[in-house]
Write a protein that holds these residues in place. Structure first.
Motif, short mmCIF file in Angstrom:
data_model
loop_
_atom_site.label_atom_id
_atom_site.label_comp_id
_atom_site.label_asym_id
_atom_site.label_seq_id
_atom_site.Cartn_x
_atom_site.Cartn_y
_atom_site.Cartn_z
N ASN A 30 47.37 -14.66 21.58
CA ASN A 30 48.81 -14.36 21.53
C ASN A 30 49.26 -13.09 22.22
O ASN A 30 50.37 -12.63 21.99
N LYS A 31 48.41 -12.48 23.05
CA LYS A 31 48.94 -11.46 23.94
C LYS A 31 48.15 -11.47 25.24
O LYS A 31 47.01 -11.95 25.26
N PRO A 32 48.77 -10.97 26.33
CA PRO A 32 48.05 -11.00 27.60
C PRO A 32 46.66 -10.38 27.42
O PRO A 32 46.51 -9.35 26.77
N MET A 33 45.68 -11.09 28.02
CA MET A 33 44.28 -10.66 27.92
C MET A 33 44.06 -9.15 28.00
O MET A 33 43.35 -8.57 27.20
N ILE A 34 44.68 -8.51 29.01
CA ILE A 34 44.37 -7.10 29.21
C ILE A 34 45.01 -6.19 28.16
O ILE A 34 44.63 -5.03 28.05
N SER A 101 38.25 17.14 37.54
CA SER A 101 37.66 17.75 36.35
C SER A 101 36.19 17.35 36.18
O SER A 101 35.48 17.93 35.36
N GLY A 102 35.75 16.34 36.94
CA GLY A 102 34.39 15.85 36.78
C GLY A 102 34.24 14.88 35.62
O GLY A 102 33.15 14.37 35.36
N ASN A 103 35.34 14.62 34.91
CA ASN A 103 35.28 13.71 33.76
C ASN A 103 34.99 12.28 34.19
O ASN A 103 35.55 11.80 35.18
N PRO A 104 34.15 11.57 33.42
CA PRO A 104 33.93 10.15 33.73
C PRO A 104 35.18 9.32 33.40
O PRO A 104 36.09 9.81 32.73
N PHE A 105 35.21 8.09 33.89
CA PHE A 105 36.31 7.17 33.58
C PHE A 105 35.74 5.79 33.30
O PHE A 105 34.60 5.50 33.64
N PHE A 106 36.55 4.95 32.66
CA PHE A 106 36.13 3.57 32.37
C PHE A 106 36.54 2.64 33.51
O PHE A 106 37.58 2.86 34.15
N VAL A 107 35.74 1.61 33.74
CA VAL A 107 36.12 0.51 34.63
C VAL A 107 35.86 -0.79 33.88
O VAL A 107 34.80 -0.94 33.26
N LEU A 108 36.82 -1.70 33.91
CA LEU A 108 36.67 -2.96 33.16
C LEU A 108 37.00 -4.17 34.02
O LEU A 108 38.00 -4.16 34.76
N ASN A 109 36.20 -5.22 33.88
CA ASN A 109 36.63 -6.54 34.35
C ASN A 109 37.72 -6.99 33.39
O ASN A 109 37.63 -6.73 32.18
N SER A 110 38.70 -7.72 33.90
CA SER A 110 39.85 -8.02 33.05
C SER A 110 39.64 -9.20 32.12
O SER A 110 40.45 -9.45 31.25
N ASP A 111 38.55 -9.95 32.29
CA ASP A 111 38.42 -11.21 31.56
C ASP A 111 37.34 -11.20 30.49
O ASP A 111 36.85 -12.25 30.09
N VAL A 112 36.90 -10.02 30.04
CA VAL A 112 35.86 -9.98 29.02
C VAL A 112 36.44 -9.56 27.67
O VAL A 112 37.25 -8.65 27.59
#
Ligand code: GDD
Ligand code: MG
Length: 323
Positions: A30-34, A101-112
């Motif tokens: 009931n809401k968009p996947m992402i 800043s050297g901070n890490p970031f997240f990367v996501l596939n949209s369909d999991v």
């Protein structure tokens, strides 16, 4: 803290749902996947999400307009002029992801879909000393995924995308934590993170795997979408049972949007989600299915030919051509 969601695939395996809507915006529970992902990112401290888009930018812009305030997260787009694959978008959005800043970031596939243990994953990444961390899970048939082979400490020894022969059953769940230094490894061209980036980081001993507790599913194909629904509803039963429907019409795990109407004498469940504004008549039996938002009475076609781009609004019980 920032995140990028790869939303540019054409979603061909989820047709016909993706003919009218990009895959990341197809409703799941009931809401968009992402939206499920953005909520989890926010809970892990992310304040800005970059959507890597490659087609239908208008649809994405109207999604952002509606959902950015609802979710309380800043959402921006990085628009590709040609499909950049799964790594190219990171190079393209370099300025947005690397704030110096050297901070890490997240990367996501949209369909999991999963329970998104993003905070724990980030803590693991920081303690590992690696350049990138991949979320991994075990599956029965690893051949349609990226397979990850690790040593005892979670260091990735090999990464093989869609292996033809068995290399292991631990697979890439499609969620990563990445240090900005990885951006130096990616050229600005269409390129695959699975085939052209991860194997090199693994060879340098800088790629780590964090094992996912709980369920996981790539919902990019109809059969898997229904399996994902089943797993997600079971997880709601454990973690948030109040969200599930209860009453004499329902059995097993059912999610019904508050605006949906269910008639008398129905038997709904197990494993059903009913979307916004749906009207279910009296005496209906539903199980293991999704009723998408706004679904109304069914339309029956009998020997009908429908020309491309034509809409069918009512049942056609005699053979005919819609042109
Ligand atoms: N922006 C952009 N541009 N995004 C893209 C492009 C592109 O050219 N091509 C694909 N994507 C996005 C898709 O929208 C999806 O969110 C993600 O990248 C992965 O693409 P899929 O087509 O869903 O890949 P897959 O399911 O075959 O395999 C991937 O996911 C598996 C887990 O579900 C790989 O990452 C595998 O290693 C992994 O196991
Ligand atoms: Mg996929």
């Amino acid at each position: 803290l920032k995140a990028m969601i790869l939303v540019g695939g054409f979603g061909t395996r989820l047709r016909p749902l993706t003919l009218s809507c990009p895959k990341p915006l197809v409703d799941f529970c009931n809401k968009p996947m992402i939206c499920h992902q953005i909520e989890a990112l926010k809970a892990a401290g992310v304040t800005e999400v970059v959507l890597a888009i490659n087609y239908q930018p208008e649809v994405m812009m109207s999604f952002i307009k509606e959902w950015s305030p609802k979710l309380g997260v800043k959402i921006v787009c990085s628009q590709e002029m040609e499909p950049m694959g799964t790594a190219g978008p990171l190079a393209l959005a370099r300025q947005l992801l690397d704030d110096g800043s050297g901070n890490p970031f997240f990367v996501l596939n949209s369909d999991v879909v999963c329970e998104y243990p993003l905070g724990d994953m980030l803590a693991f990444h920081k303690s590992s000393g690696g350049e990138a961390t991949i979320l991994v899970t075990r599956v029965e048939d690893p051949s349609k995924y990226g397979v990850v082979v690790t040593d005892g400490e979670g260091k990735v020894e090999r990464f093989v995308e869609k292996p033809q022969i068995f290399v292991g059953d631990k697979i890439n769940a499609g969620i990563y934590v990445i240090n900005p230094s990885v951006l130096d490894r990616i050229e600005l061209r269409p390129t695959s993170i699975e085939k052209e980036v991860f194997p090199h980081i693994a060879a340098d001993g800088k790629l780590f795997a964090f094992t996912l507790p709980g369920y996981w599913m790539d919902v990019g194909q109809p059969k898997d979408y229904l399996l994902g629904l089943n797993l997600h509803l079971a997880s709601l039963r454990t973690n948030s049972p109040k969200e599930l429907a209860s009453g004499p019409s329902f059995s097993g795990n059912v999610l019904a949007h508050p605006t949906a109407k269910v008639g008398g004498g129905c038997k709904i469940g197990p494993d059903v989600s009913i979307g916004e504004g749906c009207v279910i008549g009296d005496g209906v039996r539903l199980s293991n299915c999704v009723v998408m938002r706004g679904v109304k009475d069914e339309v029956a076609l009998n020997g009908t030919v429908v020309l491309p781009h034509k809409e069918v609004k009512e049942s056609l019980l005699q053979p005919s051509i819609v042109l």
